[in-house]
Design a protein around this motif. Structure first.
Motif, PDB file in Angstrom:
ATOM      1  N   GLY A  90      -2.624  -6.618   2.664  1.00 15.55           N
ATOM      2  CA  GLY A  90      -2.061  -5.266   2.601  1.00 15.55           C
ATOM      3  C   GLY A  90      -1.712  -4.742   3.982  1.00 15.55           C
ATOM      4  O   GLY A  90      -0.649  -4.139   4.198  1.00 15.55           O
ATOM      5  N   SER A 114       5.539  -6.688  -3.656  1.00 14.90           N
ATOM      6  CA  SER A 114       4.219  -6.645  -4.276  1.00 14.90           C
ATOM      7  C   SER A 114       3.628  -8.046  -4.221  1.00 14.90           C
ATOM      8  O   SER A 114       4.359  -9.035  -4.228  1.00 14.90           O
ATOM      9  CB  SER A 114       4.321  -6.253  -5.747  1.00 14.90           C
ATOM     10  OG  SER A 114       5.089  -5.109  -5.903  1.00 14.90           O
ATOM     11  N   ASN A 130      -4.140  -6.985  -7.327  1.00 23.18           N
ATOM     12  CA  ASN A 130      -2.725  -6.617  -7.342  1.00 23.18           C
ATOM     13  C   ASN A 130      -2.487  -5.730  -6.119  1.00 23.18           C
ATOM     14  O   ASN A 130      -3.050  -4.642  -6.024  1.00 23.18           O
ATOM     15  CB  ASN A 130      -2.429  -5.850  -8.640  1.00 23.18           C
ATOM     16  CG  ASN A 130      -0.960  -5.556  -8.815  1.00 23.18           C
ATOM     17  OD1 ASN A 130      -0.155  -5.846  -7.935  1.00 23.18           O
ATOM     18  ND2 ASN A 130      -0.610  -4.979  -9.942  1.00 23.18           N
ATOM     19  N   TYR A 132      -0.131  -3.457  -3.885  1.00 21.02           N
ATOM     20  CA  TYR A 132       1.064  -2.627  -4.038  1.00 21.02           C
ATOM     21  C   TYR A 132       1.925  -2.645  -2.776  1.00 21.02           C
ATOM     22  O   TYR A 132       1.435  -3.007  -1.701  1.00 21.02           O
ATOM     23  CB  TYR A 132       0.642  -1.181  -4.338  1.00 21.02           C
ATOM     24  CG  TYR A 132      -0.056  -1.005  -5.662  1.00 21.02           C
ATOM     25  CD1 TYR A 132       0.609  -1.266  -6.857  1.00 21.02           C
ATOM     26  CD2 TYR A 132      -1.367  -0.572  -5.725  1.00 21.02           C
ATOM     27  CE1 TYR A 132      -0.032  -1.091  -8.081  1.00 21.02           C
ATOM     28  CE2 TYR A 132      -2.013  -0.387  -6.939  1.00 21.02           C
ATOM     29  CZ  TYR A 132      -1.337  -0.649  -8.108  1.00 21.02           C
ATOM     30  OH  TYR A 132      -1.974  -0.479  -9.303  1.00 21.02           O
ATOM     31  N   PRO A 133       3.184  -2.190  -2.904  1.00 15.08           N
ATOM     32  CA  PRO A 133       4.071  -2.121  -1.729  1.00 15.08           C
ATOM     33  C   PRO A 133       3.488  -1.251  -0.615  1.00 15.08           C
ATOM     34  O   PRO A 133       3.830  -1.434   0.556  1.00 15.08           O
ATOM     35  CB  PRO A 133       5.359  -1.497  -2.288  1.00 15.08           C
ATOM     36  CG  PRO A 133       5.362  -1.847  -3.736  1.00 15.08           C
ATOM     37  CD  PRO A 133       3.916  -1.845  -4.148  1.00 15.08           C
ATOM     38  N   GLN A 134       2.602  -0.320  -0.961  1.00 17.98           N
ATOM     39  CA  GLN A 134       1.989   0.554   0.053  1.00 17.98           C
ATOM     40  C   GLN A 134       0.821  -0.132   0.764  1.00 17.98           C
ATOM     41  O   GLN A 134       0.253   0.419   1.705  1.00 17.98           O
ATOM     42  CB  GLN A 134       1.486   1.845  -0.599  1.00 17.98           C
ATOM     43  CG  GLN A 134       2.598   2.769  -1.099  1.00 17.98           C
ATOM     44  CD  GLN A 134       3.276   2.269  -2.367  1.00 17.98           C
ATOM     45  OE1 GLN A 134       2.713   1.463  -3.115  1.00 17.98           O
ATOM     46  NE2 GLN A 134       4.500   2.695  -2.603  1.00 17.98           N
ATOM     47  N   ASN A 136      -2.119  -0.872  -0.499  1.00 18.61           N
ATOM     48  CA  ASN A 136      -3.402  -0.707  -1.196  1.00 18.61           C
ATOM     49  C   ASN A 136      -3.435  -1.631  -2.411  1.00 18.61           C
ATOM     50  O   ASN A 136      -2.433  -2.286  -2.728  1.00 18.61           O
ATOM     51  CB  ASN A 136      -3.636   0.764  -1.578  1.00 18.61           C
ATOM     52  CG  ASN A 136      -2.515   1.315  -2.443  1.00 18.61           C
ATOM     53  OD1 ASN A 136      -1.456   0.703  -2.549  1.00 18.61           O
ATOM     54  ND2 ASN A 136      -2.732   2.467  -3.030  1.00 18.61           N
ATOM     55  N   PHE A 137      -4.565  -1.725  -3.082  1.00 18.94           N
ATOM     56  CA  PHE A 137      -4.670  -2.764  -4.105  1.00 18.94           C
ATOM     57  C   PHE A 137      -5.699  -2.410  -5.167  1.00 18.94           C
ATOM     58  O   PHE A 137      -6.575  -1.578  -4.947  1.00 18.94           O
ATOM     59  CB  PHE A 137      -5.011  -4.121  -3.478  1.00 18.94           C
ATOM     60  CG  PHE A 137      -6.106  -4.059  -2.445  1.00 18.94           C
ATOM     61  CD1 PHE A 137      -7.437  -4.159  -2.828  1.00 18.94           C
ATOM     62  CD2 PHE A 137      -5.803  -3.897  -1.095  1.00 18.94           C
ATOM     63  CE1 PHE A 137      -8.447  -4.104  -1.882  1.00 18.94           C
ATOM     64  CE2 PHE A 137      -6.822  -3.832  -0.146  1.00 18.94           C
ATOM     65  CZ  PHE A 137      -8.139  -3.934  -0.532  1.00 18.94           C
ATOM     66  N   ILE A 149       3.794  -8.924 -11.774  1.00 16.70           N
ATOM     67  CA  ILE A 149       4.675  -8.242 -10.825  1.00 16.70           C
ATOM     68  C   ILE A 149       6.109  -8.698 -11.089  1.00 16.70           C
ATOM     69  O   ILE A 149       6.342  -9.750 -11.681  1.00 16.70           O
ATOM     70  CB  ILE A 149       4.287  -8.484  -9.340  1.00 16.70           C
ATOM     71  CG1 ILE A 149       4.154  -9.978  -9.030  1.00 16.70           C
ATOM     72  CG2 ILE A 149       3.005  -7.759  -8.990  1.00 16.70           C
ATOM     73  CD1 ILE A 149       3.872 -10.275  -7.554  1.00 16.70           C
TER      74      ILE A 149
END
Lengths: 242, 242
Positions: A90, A114, A130, A132-134, A136-137, A149
């Protein structure tokens, strides 16, 4: 686009990813979206990616390069838990997006991506995240043992109907292939070959790794059998009563 | 969101729409998304809508109000062809979006919506149109006899496998219900009741109109039978050979 699915089940982990990338309809190409980071007997990490190819490739390159240049420090081969691995990925993702998207007028380009990260590091249970694009998970649990995804919607109904935490991992692999077949039939941006990887808990080694292309006999058999079974099942449903 | 599907087949037209609207997860409500404009023996027009509810309701209200206030002029009950009806709806849609979205900072609100328009006006064949948020539209042909709007992906694979132009319209209705079942299972924003309308060519009257709720016996029967058939078909597929 892309389609990837992974499951953390009672007896193992299952990963599957397609290989099509496209930028518009002209730039269609084949890229593997499944990456392995493994030290047999100590760790096996599988990373699936969807989204901007420049971003996902950079993240993977940086993970490998940093591990090679500084093997004793904090890197993907030395992190002590799957959680720390998800955090590292991340963090790397945020750096790449910051570098590529920052300081320019981006227009309508989406630099995001992702990841699904799964695997096992000796000393803890197998885990699945999983990312995320940000950056975080979230982590899969027995209640919701799978993540998708990319172009996830076409292939979701069959998974929702068939998969539970108790499903044997080789049955889950069959379900993943059916889920891919439905997606490929309905969406041009997802294409063969499919990379399939099966991991049995506590082995710390790959259980099965298979690349499934157009000519794969088993895949041909089950997609044909599934199509026929669907049509027969449909025909057998009672007619409208009204 | 919403899910609507319509088909223009050899022997008739088929329409189905769900009834759930939501703004965020708090404002969940039931609204009919199927509107009829009919003069029995002369015209039957069916309009399905997805997207911003304020916009779709305004379009329908304006179509009805303008026809009521000025019944002899150009309106939804006097247009001479389905093509002209699609153009009128597209034009009305553009006016509403212009009125509601224009002259204010819109933030992230999406004022857009999509329509499916199908039906028959005496003197021409039955026709089916997909009207985009921009107000332009495309028409279904025997090559691609169906349109979906809203949450279309979950329910597309079964339609792609079962429906062709030759499919009898009552079989198509069964397929539409299965397609809704898959969508409802996988997506919270699509919900019962389903409005189903079946039209047989050249009758210029409703063939069947049915509202299908949770308690509907037929829907319960086929969704259960379909789920079981899928699980059995899946179990019958040959195991992984590797």
């Amino acid at each position: 686009m892309t389609y990837c699915v992974a499951m953390n089940l009672q007896d193992g982990l299952l990963f599957a990813s397609d290989s099509r990338t496209n930028a518009g309809v002209d730039h269609v190409a084949t890229f593997r979206k499944m990456q392995l980071f493994d030290k047999p007997g100590e760790r096996l990490l599988v990373l699936l990616s969807a989204g901007n190819l420049a971003t996902t490739q950079s993240v993977v390159s940086l993970l490998r390069q940093r591990a090679a240049h500084d093997p004793d420090n904090h890197n993907i081969f030395t992190v002590r838990s799957m959680y720390d691995a998800a955090e590292l990925i991340g963090e790397t993702l945020k750096q790449v997006v910051q570098r590529d998207a920052g300081g320019q007028s981006q227009g309508s380009v989406d630099f995001g991506c992702s990841f699904i990260l799964g695997g096992q590091i000796a000393g803890e249970a197998p885990r699945l995240f999983n990312i995320y694009p940000q950056g975080n998970f979230i982590e899969a649990t027995p209640d919701t043992p799978y993540f998708q995804i990319g172009e996830s919607k076409y292939g979701k109904p069959i998974i929702d109907r068939v998969i539970s935490y108790q499903t044997p991992v080789n049955e889950a692999a069959k379900c993943a292939l059916i889920s891919f077949d439905s997606t490929i039939k309905s969406n041009l941006s997802v294409g063969l070959p499919i990379d399939l990887l099966l991991y049995r808990h506590d082995t710390l080694a790959i259980g099965l790794q298979q690349r499934i292309g157009e000519q794969d006999e088993y895949f041909q058999t089950i997609r044909k059998a599934w199509g026929e079974a669907l049509r027969q099942s449909f025909a057998a449903l009672p007619p409208l009563p009204w």
